[in-house]
Scaffold this motif. Structure first.
Motif, PDB file in Angstrom:
ATOM      1  N   ARG A   2      -4.288 -17.260  61.753  1.00 39.04           N
ATOM      2  CA  ARG A   2      -5.449 -17.688  62.543  1.00 39.04           C
ATOM      3  C   ARG A   2      -5.453 -16.991  63.896  1.00 39.04           C
ATOM      4  N   VAL A   3      -6.624 -16.619  64.353  1.00 36.34           N
ATOM      5  CA  VAL A   3      -6.786 -16.041  65.684  1.00 36.34           C
ATOM      6  C   VAL A   3      -7.540 -17.069  66.528  1.00 36.34           C
ATOM      7  N   ILE A   4      -6.885 -17.580  67.565  1.00 38.74           N
ATOM      8  CA  ILE A   4      -7.484 -18.602  68.420  1.00 38.74           C
ATOM      9  C   ILE A   4      -7.905 -17.960  69.740  1.00 38.74           C
ATOM     10  N   ASP A   5      -9.188 -18.038  70.032  1.00 38.76           N
ATOM     11  CA  ASP A   5      -9.729 -17.450  71.264  1.00 38.76           C
ATOM     12  C   ASP A   5      -9.474 -18.398  72.427  1.00 38.76           C
ATOM     13  N   LEU A   6      -8.813 -17.907  73.462  1.00 35.56           N
ATOM     14  CA  LEU A   6      -8.457 -18.719  74.627  1.00 35.56           C
ATOM     15  C   LEU A   6      -9.237 -18.288  75.865  1.00 35.56           C
ATOM     16  N   THR A   7     -10.410 -17.687  75.653  1.00 36.61           N
ATOM     17  CA  THR A   7     -11.142 -16.985  76.701  1.00 36.61           C
ATOM     18  C   THR A   7     -12.490 -17.631  76.996  1.00 36.61           C
ATOM     19  N   HIS A   8     -12.811 -17.765  78.283  1.00 32.36           N
ATOM     20  CA  HIS A   8     -14.151 -18.181  78.680  1.00 32.36           C
ATOM     21  C   HIS A   8     -15.129 -17.014  78.533  1.00 32.36           C
ATOM     22  N   THR A   9     -16.372 -17.329  78.214  1.00 26.82           N
ATOM     23  CA  THR A   9     -17.411 -16.319  78.075  1.00 26.82           C
ATOM     24  C   THR A   9     -17.865 -15.821  79.441  1.00 26.82           C
ATOM     25  N   ILE A  10     -17.992 -14.509  79.584  1.00 27.61           N
ATOM     26  CA  ILE A  10     -18.563 -13.921  80.802  1.00 27.61           C
ATOM     27  C   ILE A  10     -20.075 -13.909  80.634  1.00 27.61           C
ATOM     28  N   GLU A  11     -20.774 -14.580  81.556  1.00 31.32           N
ATOM     29  CA  GLU A  11     -22.222 -14.718  81.439  1.00 31.32           C
ATOM     30  C   GLU A  11     -22.832 -14.988  82.809  1.00 31.32           C
ATOM     31  N   ALA A 209      -4.419 -16.167  70.774  1.00 31.58           N
ATOM     32  CA  ALA A 209      -3.146 -16.540  70.158  1.00 31.58           C
ATOM     33  C   ALA A 209      -3.260 -16.259  68.664  1.00 31.58           C
ATOM     34  N   LEU A 210      -2.233 -15.623  68.129  1.00 34.65           N
ATOM     35  CA  LEU A 210      -2.163 -15.356  66.689  1.00 34.65           C
ATOM     36  C   LEU A 210      -1.183 -16.350  66.093  1.00 34.65           C
TER      37      LEU A 210
END
Length: 212
Positions: A2-11, A209-210
């Protein structure tokens, strides 16, 4: 895996450090007119989920164009610091987890503060590392420390002592992470690659995170 995105979106209109400019997006080509889409993005190197490099406050230290890429990926663990007394992540809070910290290359501190993202409360009252805790952490073979807050230092820390202590030892800092509570108790692979910008002191990243 699983690839878990730990990032806020730039907008547009996103949360940025008080007093700093937010990102700006300007179209310079459109599919309708030029047959392809392209935009100019103007943003601070500390926008959103980002990595602080030693040259952020120590100009004599290494910058990302000469950092080995291996510095930005490795074995990660997450530690729950929701109960940090008085808003301070102390050495006493961390010490029982010495074996866990010693087993990893990236220590991620989960305070739950990312729940306040986009609200004024995000910038005040968050838990931060004590200088004593930061000094203690330099005794481990850490590549980096990540937090789900705006900073590892308290809001009124003008001289940024925790930044200085950790960056001075070559430990990179990852700030404004999110959804750390979704990570497992067991180790995982953590990646926080900055853009390869000559002379940069920081960079937005896509932190993941992988797991598995």
């Amino acid at each position: 895996m699983r690839v878990i995105d730990l990032t806020h979106t730039i907008e547009p209109g996103m949360a940025v450090y008080p007093g700093m400019p937010g990102p700006e997006f300007q179209p310079i080509a459109t599919i309708e007119k030029e047959g392809f889409a392209e935009q100019l993005i103007t943003l601070s190197s500390h926008t959103g989920t980002h990595i602080d490099l030693p040259s952020h406050i120590l100009p004599e230290m290494t910058t990302p164009d000469v950092f080995a890429v291996e510095q930005f990926a490795g074995k990660g663990v997450v530690m729950d610091v929701h109960d940090a007394a008085g808003g301070v992540i102390s050495k006493e809070l961390l010490k029982p987890f010495s074996a866990l910290i010693g087993s990893c290359e990236f220590l991620l501190l989960c305070s739950g503060w990312s729940d306040y993202w986009g609200r004024p409360d995000y910038f005040r009252g968050y838990p931060a590392l004590s200088v004593e805790a930061a000094h203690w952490l330099t005794g481990f073979e850490l590549k980096g420390i990540g937090v789900d807050m705006i900073s590892v230092d308290l809001p009124d820390a003008v001289d940024l002592p925790v930044h200085r202590k950790l960056l001075g030892k070559g430990i990179v800092l990852i700030e404004n992470l999110t959804v750390l509570s979704s990570l497992p108790d067991s180790p995982f692979t953590f990646c926080a690659f900055p853009l390869k910008i000559a002379g940069a002191e920081a960079s937005p990243i896509r932190a993941v995170a992988l797991v598995g």
